[in-house]
Scaffold this motif. Structure first.
Motif, PDB file in Angstrom:
ATOM      1  N   CYS A   1      22.775  33.493  27.234  1.00  0.00           N
ATOM      2  CA  CYS A   1      23.871  34.359  27.677  1.00  0.00           C
ATOM      3  C   CYS A   1      25.059  33.452  28.002  1.00  0.00           C
ATOM      4  O   CYS A   1      25.050  32.766  29.027  1.00  0.00           O
ATOM      5  CB  CYS A   1      23.464  35.153  28.907  1.00  0.00           C
ATOM      6  SG  CYS A   1      21.891  36.038  28.753  1.00  0.00           S
ATOM      7  N   SER A   2      26.079  33.455  27.145  1.00  0.00           N
ATOM      8  CA  SER A   2      27.110  32.430  27.237  1.00  0.00           C
ATOM      9  C   SER A   2      28.507  33.026  27.142  1.00  0.00           C
ATOM     10  O   SER A   2      28.694  34.173  26.748  1.00  0.00           O
ATOM     11  CB  SER A   2      26.893  31.394  26.120  1.00  0.00           C
ATOM     12  OG  SER A   2      27.693  30.266  26.318  1.00  0.00           O
ATOM     13  N   GLY A   3      29.511  32.210  27.491  1.00  0.00           N
ATOM     14  CA  GLY A   3      30.895  32.645  27.406  1.00  0.00           C
ATOM     15  C   GLY A   3      31.669  32.254  28.639  1.00  0.00           C
ATOM     16  O   GLY A   3      31.377  31.256  29.288  1.00  0.00           O
ATOM     17  N   GLN A   4      32.654  33.082  28.997  1.00  0.00           N
ATOM     18  CA  GLN A   4      33.466  32.755  30.149  1.00  0.00           C
ATOM     19  C   GLN A   4      33.234  33.742  31.275  1.00  0.00           C
ATOM     20  O   GLN A   4      32.113  34.214  31.464  1.00  0.00           O
ATOM     21  CB  GLN A   4      34.940  32.593  29.771  1.00  0.00           C
ATOM     22  CG  GLN A   4      35.636  33.763  29.097  1.00  0.00           C
ATOM     23  CD  GLN A   4      37.089  33.422  28.746  1.00  0.00           C
ATOM     24  OE1 GLN A   4      37.397  33.011  27.644  1.00  0.00           O
ATOM     25  NE2 GLN A   4      38.007  33.594  29.696  1.00  0.00           N
ATOM     26  N   SER A   5      34.247  34.056  32.082  1.00  0.00           N
ATOM     27  CA  SER A   5      34.024  34.728  33.365  1.00  0.00           C
ATOM     28  C   SER A   5      33.401  36.107  33.241  1.00  0.00           C
ATOM     29  O   SER A   5      32.666  36.538  34.141  1.00  0.00           O
ATOM     30  CB  SER A   5      35.341  34.819  34.141  1.00  0.00           C
ATOM     31  OG  SER A   5      36.337  35.460  33.375  1.00  0.00           O
ATOM     32  N   ASN A   6      33.668  36.830  32.170  1.00  0.00           N
ATOM     33  CA  ASN A   6      33.082  38.158  32.062  1.00  0.00           C
ATOM     34  C   ASN A   6      31.594  38.116  31.729  1.00  0.00           C
ATOM     35  O   ASN A   6      30.888  39.105  31.909  1.00  0.00           O
ATOM     36  CB  ASN A   6      33.850  39.010  31.048  1.00  0.00           C
ATOM     37  CG  ASN A   6      34.999  39.744  31.698  1.00  0.00           C
ATOM     38  OD1 ASN A   6      34.818  40.523  32.622  1.00  0.00           O
ATOM     39  ND2 ASN A   6      36.217  39.461  31.234  1.00  0.00           N
TER      40      ASN A   6
ATOM     41  N   GLY B   1      13.125  27.085  22.705  1.00  0.00           N
ATOM     42  CA  GLY B   1      12.929  28.212  21.799  1.00  0.00           C
ATOM     43  C   GLY B   1      13.629  29.472  22.264  1.00  0.00           C
ATOM     44  O   GLY B   1      13.455  29.907  23.403  1.00  0.00           O
ATOM     45  N   ILE B   2      14.440  30.062  21.396  1.00  0.00           N
ATOM     46  CA  ILE B   2      15.181  31.280  21.714  1.00  0.00           C
ATOM     47  C   ILE B   2      15.064  32.264  20.553  1.00  0.00           C
ATOM     48  O   ILE B   2      14.758  31.900  19.430  1.00  0.00           O
ATOM     49  CB  ILE B   2      16.675  30.995  21.980  1.00  0.00           C
ATOM     50  CG1 ILE B   2      17.338  30.385  20.726  1.00  0.00           C
ATOM     51  CG2 ILE B   2      16.848  30.103  23.200  1.00  0.00           C
ATOM     52  CD1 ILE B   2      18.855  30.256  20.836  1.00  0.00           C
ATOM     53  N   ARG B   3      15.348  33.539  20.848  1.00  0.00           N
ATOM     54  CA  ARG B   3      15.514  34.537  19.792  1.00  0.00           C
ATOM     55  C   ARG B   3      16.940  34.543  19.295  1.00  0.00           C
ATOM     56  O   ARG B   3      17.206  34.662  18.106  1.00  0.00           O
ATOM     57  CB  ARG B   3      15.137  35.923  20.307  1.00  0.00           C
ATOM     58  CG  ARG B   3      15.388  37.064  19.307  1.00  0.00           C
ATOM     59  CD  ARG B   3      14.521  36.949  18.087  1.00  0.00           C
ATOM     60  NE  ARG B   3      13.112  37.152  18.436  1.00  0.00           N
ATOM     61  CZ  ARG B   3      12.108  36.955  17.610  1.00  0.00           C
ATOM     62  NH1 ARG B   3      12.344  36.499  16.385  1.00  0.00           N
ATOM     63  NH2 ARG B   3      10.866  37.145  17.991  1.00  0.00           N
ATOM     64  N   GLY B   4      17.901  34.436  20.238  1.00  0.00           N
ATOM     65  CA  GLY B   4      19.294  34.486  19.840  1.00  0.00           C
ATOM     66  C   GLY B   4      20.215  34.281  21.024  1.00  0.00           C
ATOM     67  O   GLY B   4      19.796  33.834  22.100  1.00  0.00           O
ATOM     68  N   ALA B   5      21.511  34.603  20.819  1.00  0.00           N
ATOM     69  CA  ALA B   5      22.530  34.383  21.839  1.00  0.00           C
ATOM     70  C   ALA B   5      23.455  35.578  21.925  1.00  0.00           C
ATOM     71  O   ALA B   5      23.738  36.238  20.915  1.00  0.00           O
ATOM     72  CB  ALA B   5      23.338  33.120  21.533  1.00  0.00           C
ATOM     73  N   ILE B   6      23.934  35.852  23.142  1.00  0.00           N
ATOM     74  CA  ILE B   6      25.017  36.812  23.345  1.00  0.00           C
ATOM     75  C   ILE B   6      26.189  36.053  23.954  1.00  0.00           C
ATOM     76  O   ILE B   6      26.011  35.083  24.686  1.00  0.00           O
ATOM     77  CB  ILE B   6      24.595  37.999  24.230  1.00  0.00           C
ATOM     78  CG1 ILE B   6      24.059  37.529  25.589  1.00  0.00           C
ATOM     79  CG2 ILE B   6      23.564  38.846  23.503  1.00  0.00           C
ATOM     80  CD1 ILE B   6      23.765  38.682  26.554  1.00  0.00           C
ATOM     81  N   TRP B   7      27.404  36.508  23.663  1.00  0.00           N
ATOM     82  CA  TRP B   7      28.623  35.734  23.954  1.00  0.00           C
ATOM     83  C   TRP B   7      29.736  36.673  24.372  1.00  0.00           C
ATOM     84  O   TRP B   7      29.938  37.728  23.762  1.00  0.00           O
ATOM     85  CB  TRP B   7      29.013  34.975  22.696  1.00  0.00           C
ATOM     86  CG  TRP B   7      30.324  34.250  22.676  1.00  0.00           C
ATOM     87  CD1 TRP B   7      31.500  34.692  22.140  1.00  0.00           C
ATOM     88  CD2 TRP B   7      30.590  32.929  23.184  1.00  0.00           C
ATOM     89  NE1 TRP B   7      32.471  33.733  22.279  1.00  0.00           N
ATOM     90  CE2 TRP B   7      31.938  32.639  22.913  1.00  0.00           C
ATOM     91  CE3 TRP B   7      29.812  31.970  23.840  1.00  0.00           C
ATOM     92  CZ2 TRP B   7      32.528  31.425  23.277  1.00  0.00           C
ATOM     93  CZ3 TRP B   7      30.405  30.762  24.187  1.00  0.00           C
ATOM     94  CH2 TRP B   7      31.743  30.503  23.908  1.00  0.00           C
ATOM     95  N   TYR B   8      30.445  36.305  25.434  1.00  0.00           N
ATOM     96  CA  TYR B   8      31.584  37.098  25.900  1.00  0.00           C
ATOM     97  C   TYR B   8      32.685  36.107  26.273  1.00  0.00           C
ATOM     98  O   TYR B   8      32.691  35.549  27.362  1.00  0.00           O
ATOM     99  CB  TYR B   8      31.173  37.951  27.098  1.00  0.00           C
ATOM    100  CG  TYR B   8      32.153  39.030  27.527  1.00  0.00           C
ATOM    101  CD1 TYR B   8      33.499  38.983  27.181  1.00  0.00           C
ATOM    102  CD2 TYR B   8      31.724  40.113  28.284  1.00  0.00           C
ATOM    103  CE1 TYR B   8      34.380  39.970  27.566  1.00  0.00           C
ATOM    104  CE2 TYR B   8      32.591  41.110  28.688  1.00  0.00           C
ATOM    105  CZ  TYR B   8      33.922  41.031  28.343  1.00  0.00           C
ATOM    106  OH  TYR B   8      34.804  42.013  28.740  1.00  0.00           O
TER     107      TYR B   8
END
Length: 522
Positions: free
Chosen positions: A119-124, A295-302
């Motif tokens: 779970c990646s990205g900036q402040s939101n 190991g991961i399934r995937g990523a979400i980004w905001y």
């Protein structure tokens, strides 16, 4: 620093990661005891249905054995003290114990096998559950012991890091309040739908620029980022002078205070710039790198707000970041789903240029990459607040992508997207893809948010109506020969067009006329 040729050679089992970590001073050349990075701890979730890498450090030449269930894998620590093993897929569920043994023994307890997401990205993305809508209801209800949470602290550096301070925790009312709200609501929807353990790795950093999440060597290899890097090289060259000026200011300010005199003009500490969240490569090295290979399934980004002024550059930068992460993780094209920028700033009475609209367009263009998806939230922002509190809606729209594309759940995930246009009798008929259930304008019968222009490129508000399950007719009495139509093309557009399942139509334009950020590169 690594050469770009090394980056391009980072293939399983993350060969280049070993090279990168060799450069850091955070690990000694020899260790008396076996040790693993913080990404491995009690309560962790291992990614099911795939081989998972486990790594750490020991005394050079030491044999290290990793055991879980009936598996036993052994590796010998290299001259630099590093070792790794690759576990065979572990059955979904748990709890299990993972035992790592060399001259000492480490036992990780309450280990689960399930679905792991970055779970990646900036402040939101960083905004915590405690700051979201209905936090007083959400927090006491967060009793999900099979959802596990870990947060990577913010650290900006040019030196590759191999570890961080943190640990996995079961999701509970005591642990969820400070965790990423978007991450939690996304993970909760997956858990409730799939009924399997969920692991969420939060490595977001408020205000971060996209280039800070990319290895600097990768940027340097592409002439598109020459101006961007040149600007940073100038700041770096001037750092000693700026640091000296700051120290002088501190001394003069302290003296003025002691003597009861006015404080001198403030000088900013340049350390914030050098170790912050905009310097190319800083977050990649300090936050992301210690998790690469898990190991991961995937990523979400905001993310995107910090790059809105360079939206055209983002057309290349954002895909570069995704492709780089995928290459370094060595898991192939893992799923990558992002949140398009919400509505923000004041509503404008007339059509005009918008850096945020251009950034949204750049995000949508990134759908050209395989296994990507975009959660459109043009309807749930707040003009007065860059941090809208409705993070439940954001998490659910991201979860739709994962459930539909990765887990075979029969739900709609993609917002309606512009496909083609046809001009006829002074009007334009637009055709769309992904209109699940047909169009449904919200609140009033007529679609709102369309503008239209002729060859003079002067946009005016347009009238519109639904003329088919996937078609919208657009026109204006003041534009006899339309050349372009735009929808929701503003920082904070007034728009109301949804699909039948409640997904807002993706902002778009039919033209490719140069935008206001076309020449912004630094």
């Amino acid at each position: 620093m690594l050469r770009d040729s090394q980056l391009h050679g980072w293939r399983g089992p993350i060969r280049g990661l070993v090279v990168a970590l060799a450069a850091t001073a955070t690990v000694g050349s020899a260790r008396a005891d076996v040790k693993l990075p913080a990404i491995f701890s009690d309560h962790m979730v291992l990614q099911r249905d795939q081989k998972d890498r486990v790594w750490g450090w020991a005394e050079p030449g030491e044999d290290v054995t990793v055991r879980i269930l009936d598996q036993s894998k052994t590796a010998k620590a290299g001259a630099d003290g590093k070792w790794q093993v690759v576990l065979d897929p572990i059955p979904t569920g748990g709890p299990y114990e993972l035992v790592v043994q060399g001259k000492n023994t480490i036992t990780f307890k309450d280990v689960l096998s399930g679905e792991v997401w970055i779970c990646s990205g900036q402040s939101n993305m960083q905004m915590h559950v405690g700051g979201s809508d209905d936090a007083d209801l959400e927090i006491p209800a967060a009793k999900y012991p099979q959802i596990r949470l870990i947060t990577v602290p913010n650290r900006g550096t040019q030196e590759p890091q191999n570890d961080f301070h943190g640990k996995w925790q079961p999701c509970s009312p005591e642990t969820v309040g400070g965790f990423s709200a978007v991450g939690y609501f996304f993970g909760r929807q997956l858990h409730e739908t799939l009924g399997v353990p969920i692991g969420l790795i939060n490595d977001s950093w408020g205000g971060s620029a996209c280039e800070a999440w990319v290895p600097r060597e990768r940027l340097a290899a592409d002439p598109k980022y020459k101006d961007l890097l040149a600007a940073w090289e100038e700041r770096e060259k001037n750092y000693p002078v700026a640091k000296k000026a700051f120290e002088t200011y501190q001394a003069e300010a302290a003296k003025a205070k002691a003597e009861g005199k006015p404080e001198p003009k403030k000088v900013e500490n340049p350390d914030g710039l050098m170790h912050g969240n905009h310097r190319p490569g800083n977050i990649f090295n300090g936050v992301l790198l210690p998790t690469i290979g898990y190991g991961i399934r995937g990523a979400i980004w905001y993310q995107g707000e910090s790059n809105a002024g360079r939206a055209y550059q983002y057309r290349d930068l954002f895909p570069l970041m995704i492709q780089t992460w995928r290459e370094l993780w060595a898991q192939g094209d893992f799923p990558f789903y992002w949140v398009q920028l919400a509505d923000f700033y004041d509503e404008k009475p007339e059509p005009g240029d918008s850096t945020w609209a251009e950034l949204r367009e750049a995000q949508t263009m990134t759908l050209k990459l395989p296994k990507t998806g975009e959660a459109v939230i043009i309807d749930i922002g707040e003009g007065k607040d860059i941090h809208p509190r409705n993070k439940q809606g954001v998490g659910k729209r991201l979860a739709r992508w994962a459930l539909a594309r990765d887990y075979g759940v029969g739900v709609a995930c993609q917002s309606p997207t512009y496909k083609s246009m046809e001009k006829k009798d002074g009007k334009v008929v637009l055709t769309f893809d992904h209109v699940a259930g047909g169009f449904r304008p919200f609140d009033v019968a007529a679609p709102r948010g369309f503008t239209i222009a002729g060859a003079d490129r002067k946009f005016v508000k347009a009238e519109a109506k639904v003329v088919g399950p996937d078609k919208i007719e657009v026109w204006s009495s003041s534009v006899a020969e339309p050349a372009s139509v735009r929808y929701a093309w503003a920082d904070n557009p007034v728009c109301n067009l949804y699909s039948g399942v409640g997904l807002p139509t993706t902002p778009f334009r039919t033209d490719d006329w140069p935008g206001v950020t076309v020449n912004n590169t630094r």
